[in-house]
Design a protein around this motif. Structure first.
Motif, PDB file in Angstrom:
ATOM      1  N   ARG A  86      52.734  40.584  44.534  1.00  0.00           N
ATOM      2  CA  ARG A  86      53.418  39.352  44.154  1.00  0.00           C
ATOM      3  C   ARG A  86      52.488  38.154  44.086  1.00  0.00           C
ATOM      4  O   ARG A  86      52.925  37.046  43.790  1.00  0.00           O
ATOM      5  N   HIS A  87      51.210  38.374  44.344  1.00  0.00           N
ATOM      6  CA  HIS A  87      50.260  37.268  44.409  1.00  0.00           C
ATOM      7  C   HIS A  87      49.521  37.107  43.083  1.00  0.00           C
ATOM      8  O   HIS A  87      49.107  38.086  42.463  1.00  0.00           O
ATOM      9  N   THR A  88      49.391  35.870  42.647  1.00  0.00           N
ATOM     10  CA  THR A  88      48.583  35.527  41.486  1.00  0.00           C
ATOM     11  C   THR A  88      47.467  34.613  41.949  1.00  0.00           C
ATOM     12  O   THR A  88      47.731  33.542  42.494  1.00  0.00           O
ATOM     13  N   ASP A  89      46.236  35.041  41.728  1.00  0.00           N
ATOM     14  CA  ASP A  89      45.096  34.279  42.232  1.00  0.00           C
ATOM     15  C   ASP A  89      45.096  32.859  41.678  1.00  0.00           C
ATOM     16  O   ASP A  89      44.980  32.675  40.459  1.00  0.00           O
ATOM     17  N   PRO A  90      45.214  31.851  42.519  1.00  0.00           N
ATOM     18  CA  PRO A  90      45.062  30.471  42.028  1.00  0.00           C
ATOM     19  C   PRO A  90      43.599  30.188  41.729  1.00  0.00           C
ATOM     20  O   PRO A  90      42.700  30.877  42.219  1.00  0.00           O
ATOM     21  N   THR A  91      43.349  29.203  40.893  1.00  0.00           N
ATOM     22  CA  THR A  91      41.971  28.843  40.554  1.00  0.00           C
ATOM     23  C   THR A  91      41.264  28.299  41.790  1.00  0.00           C
ATOM     24  O   THR A  91      41.733  27.333  42.397  1.00  0.00           O
ATOM     25  N   PRO A  92      40.161  28.916  42.200  1.00  0.00           N
ATOM     26  CA  PRO A  92      39.458  28.433  43.395  1.00  0.00           C
ATOM     27  C   PRO A  92      38.975  26.999  43.220  1.00  0.00           C
ATOM     28  O   PRO A  92      38.562  26.589  42.133  1.00  0.00           O
ATOM     29  N   ALA A  93      39.011  26.237  44.289  1.00  0.00           N
ATOM     30  CA  ALA A  93      38.584  24.840  44.267  1.00  0.00           C
ATOM     31  C   ALA A  93      37.100  24.740  44.580  1.00  0.00           C
ATOM     32  O   ALA A  93      36.675  23.994  45.472  1.00  0.00           O
ATOM     33  N   VAL A  94      36.300  25.521  43.872  1.00  0.00           N
ATOM     34  CA  VAL A  94      34.847  25.498  44.043  1.00  0.00           C
ATOM     35  C   VAL A  94      34.209  25.439  42.668  1.00  0.00           C
ATOM     36  O   VAL A  94      34.884  25.575  41.636  1.00  0.00           O
ATOM     37  N   ASP A  95      32.895  25.254  42.660  1.00  0.00           N
ATOM     38  CA  ASP A  95      32.153  25.189  41.403  1.00  0.00           C
ATOM     39  C   ASP A  95      32.216  26.551  40.718  1.00  0.00           C
ATOM     40  O   ASP A  95      31.768  27.555  41.283  1.00  0.00           O
ATOM     41  N   GLU A 105      35.989  32.645  47.764  1.00  0.00           N
ATOM     42  CA  GLU A 105      37.272  31.946  47.830  1.00  0.00           C
ATOM     43  C   GLU A 105      38.418  32.858  47.429  1.00  0.00           C
ATOM     44  O   GLU A 105      39.490  32.845  48.044  1.00  0.00           O
ATOM     45  N   LEU A 106      38.214  33.675  46.389  1.00  0.00           N
ATOM     46  CA  LEU A 106      39.255  34.628  45.978  1.00  0.00           C
ATOM     47  C   LEU A 106      39.529  35.648  47.082  1.00  0.00           C
ATOM     48  O   LEU A 106      40.691  35.971  47.381  1.00  0.00           O
ATOM     49  N   VAL A 107      38.473  36.169  47.683  1.00  0.00           N
ATOM     50  CA  VAL A 107      38.641  37.153  48.761  1.00  0.00           C
ATOM     51  C   VAL A 107      39.356  36.530  49.950  1.00  0.00           C
ATOM     52  O   VAL A 107      40.243  37.156  50.555  1.00  0.00           O
ATOM     53  N   ARG A 108      38.993  35.297  50.297  1.00  0.00           N
ATOM     54  CA  ARG A 108      39.643  34.632  51.425  1.00  0.00           C
ATOM     55  C   ARG A 108      41.133  34.441  51.168  1.00  0.00           C
ATOM     56  O   ARG A 108      41.969  34.695  52.042  1.00  0.00           O
ATOM     57  N   ALA A 109      41.486  34.008  49.938  1.00  0.00           N
ATOM     58  CA  ALA A 109      42.893  33.786  49.615  1.00  0.00           C
ATOM     59  C   ALA A 109      43.673  35.098  49.630  1.00  0.00           C
ATOM     60  O   ALA A 109      44.792  35.165  50.140  1.00  0.00           O
ATOM     61  N   ARG A 110      43.095  36.141  49.064  1.00  0.00           N
ATOM     62  CA  ARG A 110      43.796  37.436  49.050  1.00  0.00           C
ATOM     63  C   ARG A 110      43.963  37.996  50.458  1.00  0.00           C
ATOM     64  O   ARG A 110      44.998  38.588  50.779  1.00  0.00           O
ATOM     65  N   HIS A 111      42.935  37.844  51.290  1.00  0.00           N
ATOM     66  CA  HIS A 111      43.039  38.350  52.665  1.00  0.00           C
ATOM     67  C   HIS A 111      44.125  37.596  53.431  1.00  0.00           C
ATOM     68  O   HIS A 111      44.883  38.193  54.206  1.00  0.00           O
ATOM     69  N   ALA A 112      44.210  36.281  53.227  1.00  0.00           N
ATOM     70  CA  ALA A 112      45.238  35.498  53.907  1.00  0.00           C
ATOM     71  C   ALA A 112      46.635  35.929  53.476  1.00  0.00           C
ATOM     72  O   ALA A 112      47.550  36.008  54.294  1.00  0.00           O
ATOM     73  N   VAL A 113      46.803  36.235  52.188  1.00  0.00           N
ATOM     74  CA  VAL A 113      48.104  36.687  51.697  1.00  0.00           C
ATOM     75  C   VAL A 113      48.422  38.070  52.244  1.00  0.00           C
ATOM     76  O   VAL A 113      49.539  38.343  52.702  1.00  0.00           O
ATOM     77  N   THR A 115      47.373  39.590  54.928  1.00  0.00           N
ATOM     78  CA  THR A 115      47.592  39.646  56.378  1.00  0.00           C
ATOM     79  C   THR A 115      48.761  38.794  56.826  1.00  0.00           C
ATOM     80  O   THR A 115      49.030  38.696  58.025  1.00  0.00           O
ATOM     81  N   GLY A 116      49.464  38.158  55.891  1.00  0.00           N
ATOM     82  CA  GLY A 116      50.676  37.438  56.234  1.00  0.00           C
ATOM     83  C   GLY A 116      50.467  36.044  56.767  1.00  0.00           C
ATOM     84  O   GLY A 116      51.418  35.434  57.267  1.00  0.00           O
ATOM     85  N   THR A 117      49.254  35.493  56.661  1.00  0.00           N
ATOM     86  CA  THR A 117      49.019  34.141  57.139  1.00  0.00           C
ATOM     87  C   THR A 117      49.208  33.095  56.043  1.00  0.00           C
ATOM     88  O   THR A 117      49.136  31.887  56.322  1.00  0.00           O
ATOM     89  N   ALA A 118      49.424  33.523  54.793  1.00  0.00           N
ATOM     90  CA  ALA A 118      49.681  32.605  53.676  1.00  0.00           C
ATOM     91  C   ALA A 118      50.679  33.270  52.741  1.00  0.00           C
ATOM     92  O   ALA A 118      50.737  34.503  52.646  1.00  0.00           O
ATOM     93  N   GLU A 119      51.461  32.446  52.051  1.00  0.00           N
ATOM     94  CA  GLU A 119      52.450  32.975  51.124  1.00  0.00           C
ATOM     95  C   GLU A 119      51.780  33.351  49.796  1.00  0.00           C
ATOM     96  O   GLU A 119      50.797  32.722  49.390  1.00  0.00           O
TER      97      GLU A 119
END
Length: 231
Positions: A86-95, A105-113, A115-119
């Protein structure tokens, strides 16, 4: 979960199903070591919907078999898959030129989703409210989503549509707004060259740059409406 959380989960399971209780101290230590080894990467709970105790209670409530670590690990893997799907990668806020930072940044966001720490971040959907006032005013000013200057530049590449738009703008009938009685072209489609073969059947599908005269007459009649009958 750490060893204390694993021990707390086993104590909770023992209260619901006495078959999971180990009275011998050595067996209890082995049970704790086994469960912690298999469920060490499974959290006891997350801020967004996962709780190992709920998974354990569901198994004990619906299954006649004693609970195993797999009965906790299997729902956890399903929880992770569902969230990632159900996750769609948002555009990372980096260069974006920094590939390492972008991927991190993509890996961090996916891992947070996962593991249940982010929606999960889903696609943005079109709302049912009014359009943006600035866009609405601009469309009202130009009368179309295609600006006049761009429409003029496109005219050589779509002569049939350009002729229709010019006819409508000048108050003349739109010949492509009616069905052609000669070549049977449907409304909105250009007329075709109609050839009659030796067997009497019509053939040929090459589009004409101009509509057939009968189509022009029919469009004119529709445009001006029915004429009053002669006395």
């Amino acid at each position: 979960m750490d060893r204390r959380e694993t021990a707390a989960l086993l104590a909770y399971i023992g209260r619901l199903d006495p078959r999971a209780i180990r009275t011998d101290q050595g067996e209890a230590a082995d049970q704790l070591a086994q469960w912690h080894e298999l469920l060490g990467d499974v959290p006891l709970s997350t801020p967004h919907g996962w709780d190992a105790r709920i998974a354990a209670r569901q198994h004990i409530r619906t299954s006649p078999y004693p609970i195993l670590p797999a009965d906790i690990g299997r729902p956890w893997e399903g929880y992770r898959r569902d969230r990632i799907n159900r996750h769609t990668d948002p555009t990372p806020a980096v260069d974006p030129d920094d590939q390492a930072a972008w991927q991190a940044e993509l890996v961090r966001a996916r891992h947070a989703v996962a593991t249940g720490t982010a929606e999960p971040a889903s696609h943005r959907q079109l709302g049912s409210g009014r359009p943006d006032p600035e866009l609405e005013a601009r469309l009202k000013a130009i009368g179309s989503c295609i600006p006049p200057a761009v429409r003029t530049e496109l005219a050589p590449y779509r002569p049939i549509r350009a002729a229709r738009e010019a006819a409508v703008a000048q108050g003349r009938p739109d010949p492509l707004g009616v069905r052609c009685p000669w070549c049977l072209a449907q409304a909105g489609e250009p007329c075709c060259r109609r050839r009659i073969g030796l067997d009497g059947a019509a053939s040929g599908h090459a589009p004409r740059a101009t509509p057939h005269p009968t189509r022009l007459d029919l469009a004119a009649a529709r445009h001006h409406g029915p004429q009053p009958a002669m006395a």
